[in-house]
Structure formats: C-alpha cells, structure tokens
Design a protein around this motif. Structure first.
Motif, mmCIF file in Angstrom:
data_model
loop_
_atom_site.group_PDB
_atom_site.id
_atom_site.type_symbol
_atom_site.label_atom_id
_atom_site.label_comp_id
_atom_site.label_asym_id
_atom_site.label_seq_id
_atom_site.Cartn_x
_atom_site.Cartn_y
_atom_site.Cartn_z
ATOM 1 N N ILE A 465 6.398 -14.174 -5.942
ATOM 2 C CA ILE A 465 7.258 -13.015 -5.664
ATOM 3 C C ILE A 465 6.580 -11.757 -6.213
ATOM 4 C CG2 ILE A 465 9.438 -11.890 -6.335
ATOM 5 C CD1 ILE A 465 10.702 -14.741 -6.227
ATOM 6 N N SER A 466 6.105 -11.889 -7.446
ATOM 7 C CA SER A 466 5.499 -10.722 -8.098
ATOM 8 C C SER A 466 4.278 -10.234 -7.316
ATOM 9 C CB SER A 466 5.153 -11.123 -9.534
ATOM 10 O OG SER A 466 4.132 -10.348 -10.021
ATOM 11 N N SER A 467 3.422 -11.217 -6.875
ATOM 12 C CA SER A 467 2.215 -10.772 -6.171
ATOM 13 C C SER A 467 2.555 -10.203 -4.795
ATOM 14 C CB SER A 467 1.193 -11.902 -6.069
ATOM 15 O OG SER A 467 1.812 -13.023 -5.539
ATOM 16 N N TYR A 468 3.553 -10.812 -4.123
ATOM 17 C CA TYR A 468 3.985 -10.260 -2.826
ATOM 18 C C TYR A 468 4.535 -8.852 -3.038
ATOM 19 C CZ TYR A 468 3.426 -14.655 -0.315
ATOM 20 O OH TYR A 468 2.915 -15.764 0.248
ATOM 21 N N ALA A 469 5.318 -8.675 -4.093
ATOM 22 C CA ALA A 469 5.921 -7.359 -4.360
ATOM 23 C C ALA A 469 4.826 -6.327 -4.665
ATOM 24 C CB ALA A 469 6.887 -7.459 -5.539
ATOM 25 N N GLY A 471 1.665 -6.449 -3.742
ATOM 26 C CA GLY A 471 0.951 -6.201 -2.486
ATOM 27 C C GLY A 471 1.703 -5.215 -1.619
ATOM 28 N N SER A 472 3.023 -5.430 -1.528
ATOM 29 C CA SER A 472 3.867 -4.566 -0.696
ATOM 30 C C SER A 472 3.829 -3.148 -1.231
ATOM 31 C CB SER A 472 5.303 -5.054 -0.698
ATOM 32 O OG SER A 472 5.340 -6.367 -0.275
ATOM 33 N N LEU A 473 3.947 -3.000 -2.543
ATOM 34 C CA LEU A 473 3.940 -1.661 -3.152
ATOM 35 C C LEU A 473 2.601 -0.967 -2.878
ATOM 36 C CD1 LEU A 473 5.711 -2.237 -6.588
ATOM 37 C CD2 LEU A 473 6.479 -0.772 -4.728
ATOM 38 N N ASN A 474 1.532 -1.750 -3.039
ATOM 39 C CA ASN A 474 0.196 -1.199 -2.763
ATOM 40 C C ASN A 474 0.124 -0.688 -1.336
ATOM 41 O OD1 ASN A 474 -0.641 -1.723 -5.292
ATOM 42 N ND2 ASN A 474 -1.728 -3.629 -4.781
ATOM 43 N N GLN A 495 0.875 -2.807 9.220
ATOM 44 C CA GLN A 495 1.347 -2.772 7.824
ATOM 45 C C GLN A 495 2.827 -3.169 7.725
ATOM 46 O OE1 GLN A 495 0.382 1.104 6.138
ATOM 47 N NE2 GLN A 495 -1.293 0.168 4.950
ATOM 48 N N LEU A 496 3.616 -2.634 8.714
ATOM 49 C CA LEU A 496 5.063 -2.972 8.715
ATOM 50 C C LEU A 496 5.266 -4.484 8.855
ATOM 51 C CD1 LEU A 496 6.951 -0.269 10.755
ATOM 52 C CD2 LEU A 496 7.469 -1.050 8.463
ATOM 53 N N GLN A 497 4.433 -5.036 9.749
ATOM 54 C CA GLN A 497 4.534 -6.490 9.978
ATOM 55 C C GLN A 497 4.180 -7.272 8.699
ATOM 56 O OE1 GLN A 497 2.665 -7.319 13.704
ATOM 57 N NE2 GLN A 497 3.167 -9.498 13.580
ATOM 58 N N ASP A 498 3.122 -6.767 8.014
ATOM 59 C CA ASP A 498 2.718 -7.423 6.756
ATOM 60 C C ASP A 498 3.812 -7.306 5.699
ATOM 61 O OD1 ASP A 498 0.395 -8.147 7.878
ATOM 62 O OD2 ASP A 498 -0.868 -6.614 6.872
ATOM 63 N N LEU A 499 4.405 -6.075 5.687
ATOM 64 C CA LEU A 499 5.492 -5.862 4.699
ATOM 65 C C LEU A 499 6.656 -6.819 4.955
ATOM 66 C CD1 LEU A 499 5.899 -2.025 4.056
ATOM 67 C CD2 LEU A 499 5.629 -3.806 2.352
ATOM 68 N N ARG A 500 7.044 -6.976 6.272
ATOM 69 C CA ARG A 500 8.173 -7.871 6.588
ATOM 70 C C ARG A 500 7.850 -9.301 6.136
ATOM 71 N NH1 ARG A 500 8.931 -6.875 11.814
ATOM 72 N NH2 ARG A 500 10.601 -5.366 11.480
ATOM 73 N N MET A 501 6.598 -9.667 6.427
ATOM 74 C CA MET A 501 6.203 -11.023 6.060
ATOM 75 C C MET A 501 6.274 -11.212 4.533
ATOM 76 S SD MET A 501 2.699 -13.047 6.829
ATOM 77 C CE MET A 501 1.959 -12.474 5.333
ATOM 78 N N ALA A 502 5.767 -10.115 3.804
ATOM 79 C CA ALA A 502 5.811 -10.190 2.333
ATOM 80 C C ALA A 502 7.246 -10.311 1.841
ATOM 81 C CB ALA A 502 5.145 -8.954 1.725
ATOM 82 N N MET A 503 8.120 -9.504 2.476
ATOM 83 C CA MET A 503 9.547 -9.560 2.072
ATOM 84 C C MET A 503 10.138 -10.947 2.337
ATOM 85 S SD MET A 503 10.469 -6.851 0.672
ATOM 86 C CE MET A 503 9.361 -5.552 0.247
ATOM 87 N N GLU A 504 9.766 -11.502 3.536
ATOM 88 C CA GLU A 504 10.294 -12.833 3.876
ATOM 89 C C GLU A 504 9.808 -13.865 2.849
ATOM 90 O OE1 GLU A 504 9.034 -13.460 7.890
ATOM 91 O OE2 GLU A 504 10.737 -12.362 8.723
ATOM 92 N N ARG A 505 8.491 -13.739 2.480
ATOM 93 C CA ARG A 505 7.936 -14.677 1.495
ATOM 94 C C ARG A 505 8.674 -14.530 0.148
ATOM 95 N NH1 ARG A 505 2.461 -15.893 3.340
ATOM 96 N NH2 ARG A 505 2.941 -16.813 5.336
ATOM 97 N N ILE A 506 8.909 -13.203 -0.198
ATOM 98 C CA ILE A 506 9.621 -12.959 -1.473
ATOM 99 C C ILE A 506 10.986 -13.622 -1.432
ATOM 100 C CG2 ILE A 506 10.827 -11.148 -2.811
ATOM 101 C CD1 ILE A 506 8.371 -9.348 -2.236
#
Ligand code: ADP
Length: 692
Positions: A465-469, A471-474, A495-506
């Motif tokens: 979660i921390s690394s996804y978060a 990454g998303s912030l970066n 980037q939006l797609q990556d962010l959604r994926m990161a959020m889903e992973r989180i």
C-alpha cells in the motif's frame, strides 16, 4: 396434630407405660379371677363331698339310735313276759336265765316285790361282774332304788343314769338299770329290774353294721364318754354325728365318729371333673397369654418397623409422592413438602397440583392423564420438569415414576420420586461458563502465538500500500509537459490509468490486511453458542488463511480434500474453526523437526458412516509428523498435559469437549507411513429432524 409434626419429647414413654400397665392389670385380674373361681370350685366340690359323708354318718347314727330304741322296747316286752300271774321264783329264774342267754346286752335281771325286796334274780353267763350283792339285797343300791321310785311315779318303765360297775377282771364297765313295774288290776305288785351293759348294748345293736372306719360311743350330754366300740382304723380326717337317745329317766347321746383318709386329689367324679375343667381352663388361659404375648411382640416389631420407615422417609432428601388410580395425591413425604413449600394437608386428595406452574398446568395434566392411561415411561428413565414453589419461584426437578403395587399384587396407583436439580443446574451453568472462559483463554493463547506471524503478514500489504501510494504521489507531483499537445494527452491518460490501477491495488491490499485482521478478531471475539447450518468447505475456507499463515512459516504444505456433494453440517462455526485450527497447529508442530522431510498437512472432509437417526460428516487433520507414543496417547485428552515447553495442554481436551457438545466424537489413529490422523464427526443438518 399434623402427621408431619414431630411427637413431643417424653410423651411416648408415659403413654407406653400406661398402656402396658392397663394391659397387665387386666390380664392379672383375669388370671386372679380364673384362679379364685377354680379354687372356689374345688373347695365347693370338697365341701360337697364332706357334706355327703356327714349326711351318711347322720343317717347311720339315727338308724343306730332307732335300732337301740327298738331293742330296748323289745327287751321291755320280754322282761314283762317273764312274770306270769302265779309265778314261782325258781321257774322265773330259769326263764330269766334263758332270756339272759339270748339277750347278751342284759347283765342281770331281778324280780322284786312291791317293797323292792328281791324275790329272784338271774345273771348273765357271759360276763363275770362283781355285783354289790349286799347293796342289792338290803335294798340300798342307789340306781335300782331311784329308778324304781321313778317307775312307780311314772307307772311305766324307767331307766337310770349310767354308773360304773367293776368287773371281775379288775376292769369296769358302764351300766344302766331299767325298772319295769308289774301291775295287777291297777296296783303295783312288784318290779322287774334289768341291768344293761352299755358296751354290750352297742356290741349287740350297732356292731353288725359298723364299718371299720367308724367308732360309736355312748356319751353323757356333757361329752363324757361312757362306752366305746369300733374304729380299728383311724384316718387323718374325722366326721362326727350325734343323736340323743331319750329314755324315761335317762338321756344318753349316741355319738358316731367316722375316720377318713387325708382328702385325696380326686375324692370323687365331681371333683375330678371340676379339676379337669380347671386344668383345661388354665391351659386355655396360658395359651391365650402366650398368644397375646406373641401378638404383642408382633405389634411391637411392626411398630418399630413403621417407626423406622417413618424415620427413613422423614430423613430422605428425595421427595416422594403417591397418586391413586384417579390421579389424586394420596401420600407425600416431608422432603417433597419442603421442596414445593406446601404442607401435606394442602396437597392430599388434589388431582390438579398447586405446584404446577400455571403456564405448564395444561401440559402436565395431559402428561398425568397419559401416565394414568398406562403409558408410563420405564421407571429408571427419569424426566426433567419444572415445579412452582408456594412463593411462586420455579424449581427444576428430575422425576422417576413407577406403578404402585400393593401386597395383593394389585396396581393401586403411581409412586414418584423427585430430585431437586436446581443445584445441579447451577453447577452445570458454572461449569459451562468456566469452560467458555477456558476456551476464550485458549483462543487468546493461540492469538498470542500468531501475533508475530500476523505482524509479518500485515507488513506485506502495508508495504505494498505504502509503495503504491508513494508511486501515485510521485506520479501526481511530476510535470505532465506542455498542455494541449497530442503526446501529452496520451501520456496523461496513461498516468490516470496507472493511478487507477495503483488505487485498486491499494484497495485490494487494504482489503487483504483487513481480512487478516478480521479473521483474527472473529476468532478471538467471544460469542454465545449458536448453531448454524454451514457447509464443510466454508469451515475449511475460514480457517485456511490462519493455517496457511503458520504453515508458510514452518515450510509446511497445506492441502485440502473435500468430498463433493456433502450435506451442510449443524454447528457453532467459531468453535469448530478453533478445533480445526488447534488440530492443524498440533499437526504442524509435530512435523517441525529435522527428521520430517515431507511436510504435508492434509485437511480432509468426507461422509462418515450414518447412524440410525442421522448422517454424519467426518473432518480429519492428517500430518506426517512424529506420531504419538503410547505413554502420550494415554493422557492426550487430560487437561494441562503437554510435551511442549510453551504448550498449555488444553487444546485437545477443549477440542473433545466442543465436538462432544455437538454430539460428535473425536479420535486419533496413526497415519502411514508416518504421522497421525485426528478425526472428528459432526451431524449433518436434516430439516425434517426435530431438535433433541
Ligand atoms: P498443547 O498443544 O498446548 O501441548 P494439546 O492438548 O493440544 O496441548 O496437545 C497435547 C499434547 O499432545 C501435545 O503436547 C503433543 O505432545 C501431543 N500431540 C497433539 N497432537 C499431536 C500430533 N498431531 N502429533 C503428535 N503429538 C501430538
């Protein structure tokens, strides 16, 4: 006094003493009466017999007197006949001597003239008497003179009082004179004097009829004995009869004494009869007394037995109640009264018991009618019920019922025994609560063991979660380039797609962490026992994350083998999960040694053999560990038995309790080639089945 209230102290001995005294005094009175009656009867019989003897003696005496009187009269006639009108003295003497020969009682006959001078006389040839001839001839013999004077006055025969006359042998005898005047044409011309020996008179007149036991005598009226005859035999008892021999000028008494033996036991038939009857009567009384004594003893034994039974009933803690065939209460013991708080008087005779709780009265009445119609359960099978005390509080009881059979073998009612099980229920509740507390403690202990594993497990999703978060912030912080260009637009979309994926992973990782925490929380949280219908696979799935957690740490491979098409089971899922978890953990610990190369833990679920009433599912936890040595197997289920340093020794004992609470059975067996199989059964849910 109520039948239940105790007898006041000290009353029994007094009452008993009084009854005994009355009984004994009555018996003594009866015995005294019978004895006195018997003595009286025997005495009367004896007296009757004595009076018979006396009567006979009186008769004999009267007869003897009559005989003597007749003889004297006959002699008077003979004396009279001696004097013919012209009698010569010599001739008179011959005739007088003849008369003396036949009349032995006469000792001497004299013929005297009117001046009392002797003209002739004759003497008996049988006795040698020393006659006072001088006195007789000179006319001074007092008795002869007086008697004739008397005879002259009477102008008839007269007798003299008796007097003593010497005999030749130096002996003496009593004599009596009779003087008979001789008359001619109204003038006295002379006298005939006869001299009687009283002894001879008795011999001639009485001796022939005299028995050997009798003694006859002439006595003076004052009792002086004059002549005596008889009684060669003397007994110990004497009867006496006296009769007056009244003669002109003299009065003699004839006395007869009769001697008898000492009164014999049976002097005659009457006495014998009376005595026999007396013996019979005494025997009857003795038999009666014996019988009475036996009856008294039986009565006392019965009283003792009754008192013992009553004492036993009173000291019983089990309540007893009897009902007749109509369902009315016919007996209750003190323990039952104490149990329900009603007195015996309040309960006896009732068919609707006041200790039935109103809300259950209808069911109980139905149950009672069912019993009365003969559908009683077997006596040894007790059933639980609820009663109501007089104060309204409820009381759980265990009831045992049995038919009441009397001494004649007739069925007269029903007997029930009641045990107050409120204390037992309370203890069960306490034990259940402490069991639950123990289970909770065991769960907490398990949780403690798992705490380190949990922290390790939770770091993974948290790091992710921390690394996804980060990454998303970066991604959000970096410059997207010139706006409006077609390249930038495509970059932004990426980037939006990556962010959604990161959020889903989180979100996924947070879910995962949440599930891990929830599984632990669910496990630890203490809940009320509740039965649920749940599939076997669901149960396995629920414990699998926790089992895998430890398995991964120990390098154990976990496999599951669930038979398809199994019926769901009826259980408390949390408890069963804990059982599965415990068994799995034990299995993994058994494999945690260098010798165990193949570390596989198998969770197997399959159908078990069905019993008559329901079908079962068997859960088995199979390990390839060290196996269970014999000495460990013997104490496996003993609480606090453990071979591990950090173990509590509660796991298996709790597992067994839980499984048995569900109606199932936990057992273990060796697994080939190595390891152990722990298997338990659970009942399947059958919608048609009524709850036990
Ligand atoms: P604990 O696990 O706290 O020791 P348990 O009641 O669960 O308490 O187990 C009691 C003992 O039974 C253990 O100490 C262990 O020696 C033995 N045991 C239990 N399960 C197994 C198994 N699968 N293989 C070998 N021994 C076992």
């Amino acid at each position: 006094m109520s039948p239940m209230s105790p007898m006041p102290e000290g009353r029994w001995p007094w009452r008993r003493w009084r009854t005994a005294w009355r009984r004994w005094s009555l018996w003594s009175l009866l015995v005294a009466l019978v004895l006195s009656m018997l003595v009286t009867m025997v005495w009367l019989a004896g007296r009757y017999e004595a009076s018979q003897v006396q009567d006979k003696l009186e008769r004999d005496t009267a007869n003897a007197v009559a005989d003597i009187r007749a003889a004297l009269n006959r002699n008077l006639q003979d004396l009279q006949a001696l004097n013919a009108p012209d009698n010569e003295p010599a001739e008179w003497k011959t005739r007088a001597a003849e008369l003396l020969q036949v009349r032995r009682e006469l000792m001497r006959i004299e013929w005297r003239d009117a001046g009392l001078q002797i003209r002739s006389h004759a003497e008996t040839p049988y006795r040698n008497v020393q006659w006072e001839d001088q006195l007789r001839t000179n006319n001074t013999h007092p008795e002869a003179v007086l008697t004739c004077t008397h005879a002259r006055r009477l102008n008839g025969p007269a007798y003299s009082p008796s007097y003593f006359q010497l005999l030749a042998e130096g002996l003496g005898t009593e004599m009596m004179e009779v003087c008979l005047p001789l008359t001619q044409s109204g003038h006295i011309i002379g006298f005939v004097i006869g001299t009687y020996s009283l002894q001879s008179l008795l011999i001639t007149q009485v001796s022939k009829n005299l028995p050997r036991t009798q003694e006859v005598s002439f006595t003076e009226p004052d009792g002086t004995r004059l002549a005596l005859l008889g009684a060669s035999w003397r007994g110990t008892r004497m009867f006496t009869a006296q009769q007056l021999l009244d003669l002109p000028g003299s009065t003699l008494v004839l006395r007869m004494d009769s001697w008898h033996r000492a009164p014999s036991v049976f002097p005659n038939v009457l006495t014998a009869l009376v005595t026999l009857m007396s013996i019979a009567l005494v025997s009857v009384v003795a038999v009666l007394v014996r019988d009475n004594r036996r009856r008294l003893r039986a009565e006392r034994d019965l009283g003792d037995a009754l008192a013992f039974r009553k004492a036993m009933e009173d000291s019983l803690v089990t309540g007893l109640r009897a009902r007749d065939l109509q369902g009315r209460i016919s007996y209750v013991n003190p323990a039952f009264c104490n149990m329900v708080g009603f007195t015996a008087e309040e309960l006896l005779g009732l068919s609707i018991a006041p200790y039935w709780p109103p809300e259950r009265a209808e069911i109980y009445a139905r149950r009672r009618d069912n019993r009365l119609s003969g559908n009683a359960p077997p006596p040894r099978e007790g059933h639980e019920s609820i009663f109501m005390r007089k104060d309204g509080t409820r009381i759980p009881v265990l009831i045992f019922e049995a038919p009441l059979i009397n001494a004649q073998g007739q069925h007269t009612g029903w007997m029930s025994a009641f045990i107050d099980i409120s204390e037992q229920k309370r203890m069960e509740e306490i034990s259940r609560a402490s069991q639950e507390r123990l289970q909770a403690t065991a769960r907490l202990a398990t949780v403690g063991e798992m705490a380190s594993l949990l922290s390790h497990e939770l770091t993974q999703p948290l790091v992710a979660i921390s690394s996804y978060a980060t990454g998303s912030l970066n991604m959000l912080g970096s410059d997207g380039g010139a706006a409006g260009s077609a390249g930038n637009e495509a970059h932004l979309r990426q980037q939006l797609q990556d962010l959604r994926m990161a959020m889903e992973r989180i979100s996924f990782q947070a879910d995962r962490a949440g599930r891990v925490i929830k599984s632990v929380r669910d496990f630890v949280r203490r809940r009320d026992q509740s039965r649920e219908v749940i599939g076997a696979a669901e149960l396995i799935d629920a414990v699998l994350p926790l089992v895998s957690l430890q398995a991964r740490n120990l390098g154990v491979r976990v496999t599951t083998d669930i038979e398809p098409g199994l019926s769901p089971v009826l259980c408390d899922p949390t408890m069963i999960e804990q059982v599965l978890l415990n068994l799995a953990r034990n299995g993994m610990q058994a494999m945690d040694s260098p010798e165990t190369v193949d570390r596989e833990l198998q969770l197997r679920v399959r159908r078990a053999a069905a019993s008559t009433r329901r079908s079962w599912v068997e859960f088995a936890v199979i390990d390839c560990g060290s196996g269970i040595p014999k000495h460990v197997a013997e104490q496996l289920f003993t609480p606090f038995f453990t071979t591990r340093n950090e173990g509590m020794g509660l796991g298996l004992s709790l597992c067994r309790t839980v499984v048995e609470q569900h109606g199932g059975h936990l057992q273990h067996s060796p697994h080939s080639p190595r390891g152990t199989v722990f298997a338990f059964t659970l009942p399947t849910h059958n919608p048609a089945q009524v709850e036990p």
